[in-house]
Every structure is written in C-alpha cells, then in structure tokens.
Design a protein around this motif. Structure first.
Motif: not given
Length: 238
Positions: A143-162
């Motif tokens: 669940e925390r990793q899902r929250v972390a992904v949401a946080r990473a996507l909130v600014n609608r980034p061009a690129l997602l790094l994991a």
C-alpha cells in the motif's frame, strides 16, 4: 524522451561507475535497467534524474540538457518532468497519505485544492483512497508503494523512474506493484526501472538494458510486449 551521449562518471579512488554510456529512450517505452550490484545502473538512473552530473558527456531529458543545470535548476526540472519511486518509499510519516501525494504538486505552485483533487483521483485509481486520511506507518508495504507511485505521478511527469520498486516488498505485494507498473505504462507513461528482479523486467518492460562494469553490455527489446509498446507510445502521443 531521454538521450545520453558518451556519459562517463568516476568517483574518487574508484573505477568509473559509467564509461562512455550512450542511451536513447523513446516516449512511451518501458525500460528495465539490470545488472549486478555495483554495475552502474543506479548511477545511470541518478544521471537521468539530475541527481548527479557526468564528468563527460551529455544528458537530455524531456528536451532539457540537465547536465548543464545548477542544483536549483535540476530540482525544478525534476519536480516538473520526472516522477520518482524508491525501494523504501520515502513517504513523510508525519503527513497523511493525501498530504504526501499532494505535496509535490503544491511545491510546483499548484493551488492546494487542485493538488488535493489530483491526489484523491490518483489514490482512487491506484486502489488506496480509503487510506487517504491515514499516516503511512499504518499501511502495508504494498500500500505504501502504491501511495509512492501516486505521489510520483501527481505532477503528471513526462518520465517515471523507479529504483528497485519491489525490493522491500513481500512476494504478494511485489506482484501488485508489478501489475501497477504495467497499468501505468499501458496508459502511456514512459518508464525506466532499475531492478535485480528478472520477473519484474520481463513483465513490466518492453526493453531490457543490461549494465556491466559501467557499460551497456546488452540492449534487448521484448517482442512479446510489442503491442503494449505501440499502445503506450500512441497514448503518449495523444
């Protein structure tokens, strides 16, 4: 989306972490960076994120030469264009889940109401909306990793790094995160993942780049995922 040309990085009293690495990542691709510990894959991810600078070579991300930016400029570019997911989540325990996700948007100047609206939408999409008023310490690892992904996507980034996004999770939670990354990529998100997990690379990536001793040793496209690549690239273009 990402263009590295002749990137070299050497640390004091050690061998080169990266040796004349050139790499292109197209919009809509999902790329897994794999290799043994110490091979340079995390250093490569840090170059793309603007967290480190090359001793030689150039790094262009979303149309910006980030190797020429100062620290403040790199941070602004990162907030606007790049979302990051880490192995150990890095959520703020004294903030609620909703506030953790909304914070990056607020830092870029988004009005609080809009930032929280985006955060709620992402939490709902990622299946953790019921926890929006809880603190991260009360959630499971998955669940925390899902929250972390949401946080990473909130600014609608061009690129997602994991960076090792399943490394701290049990097998069931890890499978959930793999499915989540597949869904994010299928929606058109460009994705670069550092992983030791061959199953993660095989299931989430359309291309695997193997790093050995600071060099690209192999660059393999996954034919089985060609339809996903085409759909993601088409979605990103729209």
């Amino acid at each position: 989306m990402v263009q590295l040309e002749g990137v070299t990085r050497t640390f004091v009293d050690g061998p080169a972490a990266l040796r004349e690495v050139s790499l292109t990542v197209r919009r809509g691709e999902a790329v897994a960076l794999v290799g043994p510990s110490g091979s340079g894959k995390s250093t490569l991810l840090n170059m793309i994120a603007g967290l480190d600078r090359p001793d030689a070579g150039t790094v262009t991300v979303a149309g910006t030469r980030i190797d020429t930016l100062g620290e403040a400029g790199a941070a602004r570019h990162r907030r606007a264009a790049i979302g990051m997911v880490f192995q150990f989540f890095h959520l703020l325990d004294d903030l609620t889940v909703l506030d953790n996700v909304a914070l990056p948007a607020e830092l870029t100047g988004t009005r609080r109401a809009e930032a929280r609206r985006r955060a709620r939408t992402l939490l709902d999409t990622l299946g953790v909306a019921r926890h929006q008023h809880a603190h991260p310490g009360r959630l499971s690892g998955g669940e925390r990793q899902r929250v972390a992904v949401a946080r990473a996507l909130v600014n609608r980034p061009a690129l997602l790094l994991a960076d090792e996004p399943t490394g701290a999770l049990d097998s069931a939670s890890g499978e959930d995160v793999k499915a989540l990354l597949r869904e994010v990529h299928a929606d058109g998100q460009t994705l670069i993942v550092v992983t030791h997990d061959p199953a993660l690379a095989a299931s989430c990536a359309t291309r695997t780049v193997r790093i050995v001793d600071g060099r690209i040793a192999a660059d393999t496209r996954h034919a089985a995922n060609a339809a996903t690549t085409a759909a993601a690239t088409d979605g990103a273009a729209r």
